[in-house]
Design a protein around this motif. Structure first.
Motif, PDB file in Angstrom:
ATOM      1  N   PHE A   1       0.862  -1.171   0.001  1.00  7.13           N
ATOM      2  CA  PHE A   1       0.085  -0.008  -0.052  1.00  7.13           C
ATOM      3  C   PHE A   1       0.977   1.368   0.139  1.00  7.13           C
ATOM      4  O   PHE A   1       1.913   1.344   0.459  1.00  7.13           O
ATOM      5  CB  PHE A   1      -0.821   0.231   1.287  1.00  7.13           C
ATOM      6  N   THR A   2       0.384   2.168  -0.381  1.00  7.62           N
ATOM      7  CA  THR A   2       0.873   3.606  -0.336  1.00  7.62           C
ATOM      8  C   THR A   2       0.724   4.454   0.920  1.00  7.62           C
ATOM      9  O   THR A   2       1.541   5.407   0.809  1.00  7.62           O
ATOM     10  CB  THR A   2       0.418   4.363  -1.718  1.00  7.62           C
ATOM     11  N   ILE A   3      -0.344   4.089   1.477  1.00  7.47           N
ATOM     12  CA  ILE A   3      -0.613   4.968   2.853  1.00  7.47           C
ATOM     13  C   ILE A   3       0.559   4.998   3.832  1.00  7.47           C
ATOM     14  O   ILE A   3       1.332   3.908   3.590  1.00  7.47           O
ATOM     15  CB  ILE A   3      -1.928   4.454   3.194  1.00  7.47           C
ATOM     16  N   THR A   4       0.585   5.877   4.701  1.00 11.31           N
ATOM     17  CA  THR A   4       1.463   5.736   5.860  1.00 11.31           C
ATOM     18  C   THR A   4       1.333   4.782   6.730  1.00 11.31           C
ATOM     19  O   THR A   4       0.155   3.968   6.899  1.00 11.31           O
ATOM     20  CB  THR A   4       1.598   6.996   6.564  1.00 11.31           C
ATOM     21  N   SER A   5       2.312   4.213   7.463  1.00 12.91           N
ATOM     22  CA  SER A   5       2.184   3.213   8.556  1.00 12.91           C
ATOM     23  C   SER A   5       1.308   3.617   9.606  1.00 12.91           C
ATOM     24  O   SER A   5       0.396   2.723  10.112  1.00 12.91           O
ATOM     25  CB  SER A   5       3.337   2.956   8.969  1.00 12.91           C
ATOM     26  N   ALA A   6       1.096   4.876   9.796  1.00 17.80           N
ATOM     27  CA  ALA A   6       0.076   5.289  10.643  1.00 17.80           C
ATOM     28  C   ALA A   6      -1.286   4.924  10.327  1.00 17.80           C
ATOM     29  O   ALA A   6      -2.142   4.519  11.189  1.00 17.80           O
ATOM     30  CB  ALA A   6       0.188   6.815  11.057  1.00 17.80           C
ATOM     31  N   SER A   7      -1.606   5.208   9.055  1.00 17.63           N
ATOM     32  CA  SER A   7      -2.768   5.108   8.688  1.00 17.63           C
ATOM     33  C   SER A   7      -3.238   3.517   8.373  1.00 17.63           C
ATOM     34  O   SER A   7      -4.142   3.013   9.175  1.00 17.63           O
ATOM     35  CB  SER A   7      -3.087   5.672   7.318  1.00 17.63           C
ATOM     36  N   LEU A   8      -2.188   2.934   8.311  1.00 17.93           N
ATOM     37  CA  LEU A   8      -2.370   1.096   8.094  1.00 17.93           C
ATOM     38  C   LEU A   8      -2.392   0.770   9.712  1.00 17.93           C
ATOM     39  O   LEU A   8      -3.412   0.024   9.607  1.00 17.93           O
ATOM     40  CB  LEU A   8      -1.081   0.567   7.865  1.00 17.93           C
ATOM     41  N   SER A   9      -1.843   1.384  10.765  1.00 17.62           N
ATOM     42  CA  SER A   9      -2.092   0.919  11.979  1.00 17.62           C
ATOM     43  C   SER A   9      -3.567   1.171  12.307  1.00 17.62           C
ATOM     44  O   SER A   9      -4.118   0.376  12.868  1.00 17.62           O
ATOM     45  CB  SER A   9      -1.017   1.674  12.826  1.00 17.62           C
ATOM     46  N   HIS A  10      -4.034   2.273  11.977  1.00 13.56           N
ATOM     47  CA  HIS A  10      -5.630   2.418  12.129  1.00 13.56           C
ATOM     48  C   HIS A  10      -6.513   1.288  11.422  1.00 13.56           C
ATOM     49  O   HIS A  10      -7.334   0.769  12.248  1.00 13.56           O
ATOM     50  CB  HIS A  10      -5.862   3.912  11.648  1.00 13.56           C
ATOM     51  N   HIS A  11      -5.994   1.120  10.156  1.00 15.33           N
ATOM     52  CA  HIS A  11      -6.753  -0.086   9.789  1.00 15.33           C
ATOM     53  C   HIS A  11      -6.753  -1.327  10.421  1.00 15.33           C
ATOM     54  O   HIS A  11      -7.620  -2.060  10.840  1.00 15.33           O
ATOM     55  CB  HIS A  11      -6.661  -0.252   8.329  1.00 15.33           C
ATOM     56  N   PHE A  12      -5.245  -1.581  11.009  1.00  9.68           N
ATOM     57  CA  PHE A  12      -5.274  -2.702  11.836  1.00  9.68           C
ATOM     58  C   PHE A  12      -6.159  -2.844  12.983  1.00  9.68           C
ATOM     59  O   PHE A  12      -6.815  -3.780  13.327  1.00  9.68           O
ATOM     60  CB  PHE A  12      -4.027  -2.917  12.231  1.00  9.68           C
ATOM     61  N   ALA A  13      -6.282  -1.570  13.759  1.00  7.58           N
ATOM     62  CA  ALA A  13      -7.003  -1.572  14.910  1.00  7.58           C
ATOM     63  C   ALA A  13      -8.575  -1.776  14.628  1.00  7.58           C
ATOM     64  O   ALA A  13      -8.964  -2.471  15.268  1.00  7.58           O
ATOM     65  CB  ALA A  13      -6.722   0.083  15.371  1.00  7.58           C
ATOM     66  N   VAL A  14      -8.851  -1.295  13.626  1.00  6.86           N
ATOM     67  CA  VAL A  14     -10.607  -1.618  13.090  1.00  6.86           C
ATOM     68  C   VAL A  14     -10.689  -3.138  12.965  1.00  6.86           C
ATOM     69  O   VAL A  14     -11.618  -3.877  13.486  1.00  6.86           O
ATOM     70  CB  VAL A  14     -10.813  -0.963  11.706  1.00  6.86           C
ATOM     71  N   LEU A  15      -9.743  -3.706  12.354  1.00  5.08           N
ATOM     72  CA  LEU A  15      -9.944  -5.212  11.991  1.00  5.08           C
ATOM     73  C   LEU A  15      -9.679  -5.926  13.334  1.00  5.08           C
ATOM     74  O   LEU A  15     -10.289  -7.039  13.285  1.00  5.08           O
ATOM     75  CB  LEU A  15      -8.642  -5.764  11.135  1.00  5.08           C
ATOM     76  N   LYS A  16      -8.895  -5.601  14.158  1.00  2.00           N
ATOM     77  CA  LYS A  16      -8.806  -6.120  15.435  1.00  2.00           C
ATOM     78  C   LYS A  16      -9.810  -6.093  16.441  1.00  2.00           C
ATOM     79  O   LYS A  16     -10.610  -6.860  17.028  1.00  2.00           O
ATOM     80  CB  LYS A  16      -7.174  -5.503  16.144  1.00  2.00           C
ATOM     81  N   ARG A  17     -10.457  -4.735  16.480  1.00  6.39           N
ATOM     82  CA  ARG A  17     -11.572  -4.413  17.015  1.00  6.39           C
ATOM     83  C   ARG A  17     -12.925  -5.644  16.672  1.00  6.39           C
ATOM     84  O   ARG A  17     -13.761  -5.987  17.597  1.00  6.39           O
ATOM     85  CB  ARG A  17     -11.887  -3.154  17.137  1.00  6.39           C
ATOM     86  N   ALA A  18     -12.897  -5.780  15.303  1.00  2.00           N
ATOM     87  CA  ALA A  18     -13.762  -6.586  14.958  1.00  2.00           C
ATOM     88  C   ALA A  18     -13.398  -8.181  15.036  1.00  2.00           C
ATOM     89  O   ALA A  18     -14.162  -8.885  14.582  1.00  2.00           O
ATOM     90  CB  ALA A  18     -14.024  -6.313  13.262  1.00  2.00           C
ATOM     91  N   ASP A  19     -12.366  -8.393  15.594  1.00  2.63           N
ATOM     92  CA  ASP A  19     -11.837  -9.816  15.683  1.00  2.63           C
ATOM     93  C   ASP A  19     -11.618 -10.438  14.472  1.00  2.63           C
ATOM     94  O   ASP A  19     -11.620 -11.850  14.359  1.00  2.63           O
ATOM     95  CB  ASP A  19     -13.084 -10.465  16.651  1.00  2.63           C
ATOM     96  N   LEU A  20     -11.465  -9.910  13.471  1.00  3.95           N
ATOM     97  CA  LEU A  20     -11.000 -10.665  12.148  1.00  3.95           C
ATOM     98  C   LEU A  20      -9.665 -10.699  11.892  1.00  3.95           C
ATOM     99  O   LEU A  20      -9.237 -11.549  11.224  1.00  3.95           O
ATOM    100  CB  LEU A  20     -11.624  -9.582  11.029  1.00  3.95           C
TER     101      LEU A  20
END
Lengths: 95, 95
Positions: free
Chosen positions: B36-55
DNA sequence: GCAGAATTTTGATATTTGTCTAAATATCTA
DNA sequence: TAGATATTTAGACAAATATCAAAATTCTGC
């Protein structure tokens, strides 16, 4: 299938509830609205999102507008999800 | 399953692409980020969303953090969708 | 303990989304 | 044609979201 539109449409609980009501058969906008407390304007906005995603079809019947499920898109969506969920993705995946 | 969290998590194309990468097996945050081209900070945000959903699950391995799919929630999600898509809903539906 | 690498957290900003009220459109019936 | 009903559209607003840069955290190896 407009995949992104479908995913976004499904992300809202009100819209999922609308789809669920439509499982029982076609309903007019007003009949659907009876199950919700939001205004008809807000409801209409949700209908527009569902329609843009091709998840529902509409047909005017006199002064009413009848909504019904578009099962084809439902099936396509299910297929995409199975591709997404299957471990070791095979060719043809497009999530 | 936190149904609403899962639906919202799936609504973003970047997150679906992350899940797709993880089908091939566990990956570190950095490895996932290479696609991906987005920053690691943005990516980390997406990880948090996926983790919160237990995916996804995480495991620290030294200075790396390894992400992997949580297939259980995937299967639950698929089941909910089939309930939602099945015409003439049966008892037990909860969409 | 310090420098460096991997990742997350914080704080800011722009865009999108869900909701409302008010106005507009379409259709029916008298 | 006028009034009533059903639904959508327009315009406004608050809340949620995706993104970034900068700072903080956690670990490794010297």
């Amino acid at each position: 299938m407009k995949q992104q539109e479908v995913f976004k449409a499904m992300a809202d609980p009100t819209r999922r509830a609308i789809l669920k009501r439509l499982q029982e058969g076609a309903l007019t906008a007003g009949e659907i609205g009876q199950a919700f407390t939001i205004t008809s304007a807000s409801l209409s906005h949700h209908f527009a999102v569902l329609k843009r995603a091709d998840l529902v079809r509409t047909e005017r019947r006199g002064q009413f507008i009848v909504y019904s499920l578009n099962s084809t898109v439902f099936e396509d969506f299910a297929r995409v999800l199975f591709d997404l969920f299957r471990h070791r993705g095979s060719p043809g995946d497009n999530a």
